[in-house]
Design a protein around this motif. Structure first.
Motif, mmCIF file in Angstrom:
data_model
loop_
_atom_site.group_PDB
_atom_site.id
_atom_site.type_symbol
_atom_site.label_atom_id
_atom_site.label_comp_id
_atom_site.label_asym_id
_atom_site.label_seq_id
_atom_site.Cartn_x
_atom_site.Cartn_y
_atom_site.Cartn_z
ATOM 1 N N THR A 30 0.819 -1.212 0.000
ATOM 2 C CA THR A 30 0.000 0.000 0.000
ATOM 3 C C THR A 30 0.852 1.261 0.000
ATOM 4 N N MET A 31 1.878 1.272 0.823
ATOM 5 C CA MET A 31 2.640 2.497 1.024
ATOM 6 C C MET A 31 4.109 2.292 0.655
ATOM 7 N N MET A 32 4.626 3.227 -0.117
ATOM 8 C CA MET A 32 6.029 3.246 -0.484
ATOM 9 C C MET A 32 6.577 4.620 -0.138
ATOM 10 N N PHE A 33 7.830 4.628 0.282
ATOM 11 C CA PHE A 33 8.477 5.860 0.715
ATOM 12 C C PHE A 33 9.842 5.996 0.047
ATOM 13 N N TRP A 34 10.269 7.230 -0.089
ATOM 14 C CA TRP A 34 11.625 7.518 -0.552
ATOM 15 C C TRP A 34 12.353 8.306 0.529
ATOM 16 N N TYR A 35 13.563 7.830 0.870
ATOM 17 C CA TYR A 35 14.390 8.468 1.884
ATOM 18 C C TYR A 35 15.703 8.924 1.265
ATOM 19 N N ARG A 36 16.307 9.902 1.900
ATOM 20 C CA ARG A 36 17.652 10.314 1.552
ATOM 21 C C ARG A 36 18.528 10.134 2.779
ATOM 22 N N GLU A 86 25.503 18.904 -3.780
ATOM 23 C CA GLU A 86 24.783 18.745 -2.512
ATOM 24 C C GLU A 86 23.772 17.593 -2.552
ATOM 25 N N ASP A 87 23.454 17.132 -3.740
ATOM 26 C CA ASP A 87 22.533 15.996 -3.883
ATOM 27 C C ASP A 87 23.237 14.653 -3.729
ATOM 28 N N SER A 88 24.532 14.667 -3.569
ATOM 29 C CA SER A 88 25.276 13.422 -3.379
ATOM 30 C C SER A 88 24.838 12.779 -2.071
ATOM 31 N N SER A 89 24.215 11.631 -2.183
ATOM 32 C CA SER A 89 23.627 10.951 -1.026
ATOM 33 C C SER A 89 23.320 9.519 -1.416
ATOM 34 N N GLY A 107 15.089 -0.968 0.575
ATOM 35 C CA GLY A 107 15.958 -1.416 -0.492
ATOM 36 C C GLY A 107 17.410 -1.189 -0.116
ATOM 37 N N SER A 108 18.304 -1.643 -0.975
ATOM 38 C CA SER A 108 19.728 -1.527 -0.681
ATOM 39 C C SER A 108 20.277 -0.140 -0.986
ATOM 40 N N GLY A 109 19.475 0.679 -1.628
ATOM 41 C CA GLY A 109 19.876 2.060 -1.822
ATOM 42 C C GLY A 109 20.585 2.324 -3.136
ATOM 43 N N THR A 110 20.581 3.579 -3.520
ATOM 44 C CA THR A 110 21.305 4.074 -4.685
ATOM 45 C C THR A 110 22.285 5.128 -4.202
ATOM 46 N N ARG A 111 23.555 4.836 -4.384
ATOM 47 C CA ARG A 111 24.594 5.782 -3.951
ATOM 48 C C ARG A 111 24.890 6.731 -5.101
ATOM 49 N N LEU A 112 24.510 7.974 -4.942
ATOM 50 C CA LEU A 112 24.650 8.985 -5.987
ATOM 51 C C LEU A 112 25.775 9.950 -5.653
ATOM 52 N N THR A 113 26.674 10.120 -6.618
ATOM 53 C CA THR A 113 27.727 11.125 -6.499
ATOM 54 C C THR A 113 27.573 12.102 -7.651
ATOM 55 N N VAL A 114 27.484 13.377 -7.322
ATOM 56 C CA VAL A 114 27.339 14.416 -8.332
ATOM 57 C C VAL A 114 28.653 15.195 -8.410
ATOM 58 N N VAL A 115 29.200 15.256 -9.625
ATOM 59 C CA VAL A 115 30.496 15.934 -9.802
ATOM 60 C C VAL A 115 30.366 17.166 -10.705
#
Lengths: 115, 113
Positions: A30-36, A86-89, A107-115
């Motif tokens: 029913t419910m899904m969430f997005w976290y940083r 600053e969005d690198s998370s 979930g196992s997550g998405t590691r984002l690096t912004v250059v």
């Protein structure tokens, strides 16, 4: 508990571009969430992904920056738009089961690096 | 603002020791209190959870103690092992509304051999 597949697991992106993260669950929820999760920090809720309607955003997060889709009960996407360093998370998808088996799975997550 | 305060920020113990991590909450409507374990590069994994109708819950080497009147709960890890070295997060939610989790700040635990 559910099995959550999140893609991509990691990415390095250029400033000003956008990245779409996918979250696939092996059962209807029913419910899904997005976290940083910023480096070395705790988890902060970005939004609740609502099936068939617009996502509900937390204070400090806006739809133009983090558009979310939820076309059905097993799938959602989060887009990080016009990225800056600053969005690198780590971005994490989570689901909750209500009732007898109440609990939250991540979930196992998405590691984002912004250059 | 719903908050969950967690301490300590970091903790180092020797193998076999009993690390204790504490959390305090403000919102008396919270009725579900989980603990998550997170290893580097992984998402948080549910370790153990408690509801306010009990004061203690054990699962293997992990024990939650809950003090409703003080609005506090803690995680105890018995006979800690180097493999327990991870970041631990407490959290709280209101099950009846299916609300999202509110997380503590996290505790980085190191168990030395």
């Amino acid at each position: 508990s559910a099995v959550i597949s999140q893609k991509p697991s990691r990415d390095i992106c250029q400033r000003g571009t956008s990245l779409t993260i996918q979250c696939q669950v092996d059962s209807q929820v029913t419910m899904m969430f997005w976290y940083r999760q910023q480096p070395g920090q705790s988890l902060t809720l970005i939004a609740t992904a609502n099936q068939g309607s617009e996502a509900t955003y937390e204070s400090g997060f806006v739809i133009d920056k983090f558009p979310i889709s939820r076309p059905n009960l097993t799938f959602s996407t989060l887009t990080v738009s016009n990225m800056s360093p600053e969005d690198s998370s780590i971005y994490l998808c989570s689901v909750v089961f209500l009732g007898q088996y109440y609990g939250y799975t991540f979930g196992s997550g998405t590691r984002l690096t912004v250059v | 603002q719903q908050q969950v305060k967690q301490s300590p920020q970091s903790l180092i113990v020797q193998k076999g020791g009993i690390p204790i991590i504490n959390c305090a909450y403000e919102n008396t409507a919270f009725d579900y209190f989980p603990w998550y374990q997170q290893f580097p590069g992984k998402g948080p994994a549910l370790l153990i959870a408690i509801r306010p109708d009990v004061s203690e819950k054990k699962e293997g080497r992990f024990t939650i103690s809950f003090n409703k009147s003080a609005k506090q709960f803690s995680l105890h890890i018995m006979d800690s092992q180097p493999g327990d070295s991870a970041t631990y997060f407490c959290a709280a939610s209101q099950e009846t509304s299916g609300s999202r989790l509110t997380f503590g700040e996290g505790t980085q635990l190191t168990v030395n051999p």
